[in-house]
Design an enzyme around this catalytic site. Structure first.
Site, PDB file in Angstrom:
ATOM      1  N   TYR A   1       0.697  -1.446  -0.128  1.00 21.95           N
ATOM      2  CA  TYR A   1       0.073   0.117   0.063  1.00 21.95           C
ATOM      3  C   TYR A   1       0.685   1.406   0.026  1.00 21.95           C
ATOM      4  O   TYR A   1       0.192   2.448  -0.200  1.00 21.95           O
ATOM      5  CB  TYR A   1      -1.067  -0.096   1.240  1.00 21.95           C
ATOM      6  CG  TYR A   1      -2.020  -0.880   1.104  1.00 21.95           C
ATOM      7  CD1 TYR A   1      -3.268  -0.713   0.190  1.00 21.95           C
ATOM      8  CD2 TYR A   1      -1.928  -2.127   1.646  1.00 21.95           C
ATOM      9  CE1 TYR A   1      -4.108  -1.655  -0.040  1.00 21.95           C
ATOM     10  CE2 TYR A   1      -2.901  -3.348   1.577  1.00 21.95           C
ATOM     11  CZ  TYR A   1      -4.064  -2.880   0.768  1.00 21.95           C
ATOM     12  OH  TYR A   1      -4.911  -3.801   0.435  1.00 21.95           O
TER      13      TYR A   1
ATOM     14  N   PHE B   1     -10.130  -4.353  11.068  1.00 15.09           N
ATOM     15  CA  PHE B   1     -11.225  -4.162  10.055  1.00 15.09           C
ATOM     16  C   PHE B   1     -10.688  -4.781   8.823  1.00 15.09           C
ATOM     17  O   PHE B   1     -11.309  -4.570   7.686  1.00 15.09           O
ATOM     18  CB  PHE B   1     -11.793  -3.053   9.949  1.00 15.09           C
ATOM     19  CG  PHE B   1     -10.999  -2.072   9.622  1.00 15.09           C
ATOM     20  CD1 PHE B   1     -10.553  -1.457   8.175  1.00 15.09           C
ATOM     21  CD2 PHE B   1     -10.228  -1.213  10.621  1.00 15.09           C
ATOM     22  CE1 PHE B   1      -9.901  -0.440   8.024  1.00 15.09           C
ATOM     23  CE2 PHE B   1      -9.412   0.041  10.452  1.00 15.09           C
ATOM     24  CZ  PHE B   1      -9.203   0.274   9.028  1.00 15.09           C
TER      25      PHE B   1
END
Ligand SMILES: CC(C)(COP(=O)(O)OP(=O)(O)OC[C@H]1O[C@@H](n2cnc3c(N)ncnc32)[C@H](O)[C@@H]1OP(=O)(O)O)[C@@H](O)C(=O)NCCC(=O)NCCS
Length: 396
Positions: free
Chosen positions: A121, A396
């Site tokens: 990322y 999450f």
């Protein structure tokens, strides 16, 4: 790039999206849990990559509230459910989906995610902003130092019967913790449902409750070598934290108390033998991506005065440029400027500095932050430091 197309996910896509994430992560969520997470997806926040009629990639963002140093709360787009079919990797599917998600994030000043692998990322402007330490406390022989208080006040309870109290403590905890997230009611339903599929072979979830803190834990392993795995510990006061540790270290017949925590957990300082609290692993937690640099930098408080002009590179979204950051008495102003920059860094590095979990001087040493003024690097270290260690509120 190939003939992959990108569009919003539709209702009929969800079985295919579920199959892709299941094959990617090797885990299928119970339907009720999947529904709960789906309910958190922001409006138009789910995209798919398609090859003809086939869905070959999925990515979503969830609507979260993120606490920043000083206690302000920012809307955060929480990127999740990112996976590409094994048949279509390394053809730009992820890049296209992240691009689509960012276009839809409109008013969100910041995006965040947890990364399965650390090399994915950074190219999209995300930087690791919190640090997880895997800590194992070997309780055999563990004793508290003389003078450590024994405040008591902890009860072993059925969590579902104390939901309002747990939610209240959790809410207070997340508001004072950089990286804290508001836990929506649908997720509390899931926590309290304690589904067999979410136990990873462990016991039901047990709950230790204090007026100002709580700890959830499960037991893993056999009679000989039992681990009490703390799945969440949230303490609003130092007294509550010590009271909870007293009970956890006192769990007779359990060899290890394990948890994921910030580096610097107080337990090391409570024990006569700090070596019994062993770090097994350190890894990144929340990754941050600034979408509105001035708004995010102005939202937090700072520990020291500062005057700097950042030249921020942002190859993926082109949101970089030159920003003047001035801090006085803890509060910042930040605006675009034409002035000459004295600090040069990528937007991903700015994300890593934001919570104070990583220091400007470390990035300077690695040439990821360029600044010829040594005093200014020290001033950056001082200003971005936080008194409350950052922790990701929940995964999450
Ligand atoms: C990670 C994943 C989503 C990447 O999807 P993808 O469509 O192959 O990625 P892209 O083709 O858009 O790759 C873009 C760039 O990232 C690089 N990249 C992608 N995945 C990478 C990885 N796991 N490690 C290192 N680099 C990676 C590619 O090499 C490419 O680099 P380049 O632009 O220099 O050529 C996919 O491999 C996957 O589904 N993995 C399993 C599930 C997972 O880990 N999901 C992420 C959850 S946080």
């Amino acid at each position: 790039m190939s003939d992959i197309m990108f569009r919003s996910a539709e209702e009929a896509d969800w079985p295919a999206m579920g199959l892709i994430t299941e094959t990617a992560f090797g885990f299928r969520q119970p339907d009720e849990a999947a529904e709960a997470w789906r309910s958190l997806i922001a409006a138009d926040g789910a995209v798919v990559a398609c090859d003809g009629d086939d869905v070959v990639g999925t990515a979503v963002f969830l609507d979260f509230e993120l606490t920043v140093p000083g206690g302000a709360v920012l809307p955060m787009a929480g990127v999740s459910m990112v996976a590409v079919a094994p048949t279509h990797r390394r053809r730009g599917a992820l890049t296209g989906m992240i691009d689509e998600l960012h276009r839809r994030m409109g008013p969100y000043p910041v995006a965040g995610l947890e990364a399965s692998e650390a090399e994915i990322y950074g190219r999209f402007g995300y930087g690791p902003a919190t640090v997880w330490e895997r800590l194992e406390v070997h309780r055999g022989g563990a004793r508290f130092r003389p003078g450590v208080p024994d405040p008591g006040g902890v009860r072993l309870v059925q969590p579902a019967e104390h939901r309002a109290h747990l939610e209240d403590v959790d809410e207070r905890w997340r508001r004072q913790t950089p990286g804290g997230l508001h836990t929506p009611s649908r997720l509390w339903d899931e926590v309290l449902a304690d589904r067999e599929a979410s136990r990873h072979g462990g016991s039901p979830r047990y709950c230790l409750l204090h007026r100002d803190g709580y700890a959830f834990y499960r037991l893993h392993g056999g009679d000989e070598k039992t681990t009490a795995e703390v799945t969440k510990m949230a303490a609003v006061t130092a007294e509550a934290e010590i009271a909870l540790w007293r009970v956890l270290v006192g769990l007779d017949l359990k060899e290890i108390v394990g948890l994921h925590t910030h580096p610097g957990n107080v337990i090391r300082y409570l024990l006569t033998d700090p070596r019994l609290a062993r770090t097994r692993e350190m890894f990144d937690g929340l990754w941050l991506r600034m979408l509105d640099v001035p708004a995010v930098l102005q939202a937090r408080t700072y520990a020291a005065d500062l005057s700097a002009v950042f030249e921020v590179t942002d190859d993926f979204l082109g949101l970089g440029g030159r920003f003047a950051l001035t801090v006085r008495d803890g509060r910042a102003t930040c605006e675009r400027t034409e002035a000459a920059a004295n600090v040069h860094l990528d937007v991903s590095v700015l994300g890593s500095l934001y919570f104070g979990a990583h220091r400007a001087s470390s990035f300077a040493a690695a040439r990821q932050l360029r600044c010829s003024d040594v005093e200014l690097v020290i001033a950056l270290d001082r200003a971005f430091a936080t008194d409350v260690p950052a922790e990701l509120g929940f995964g999450f």
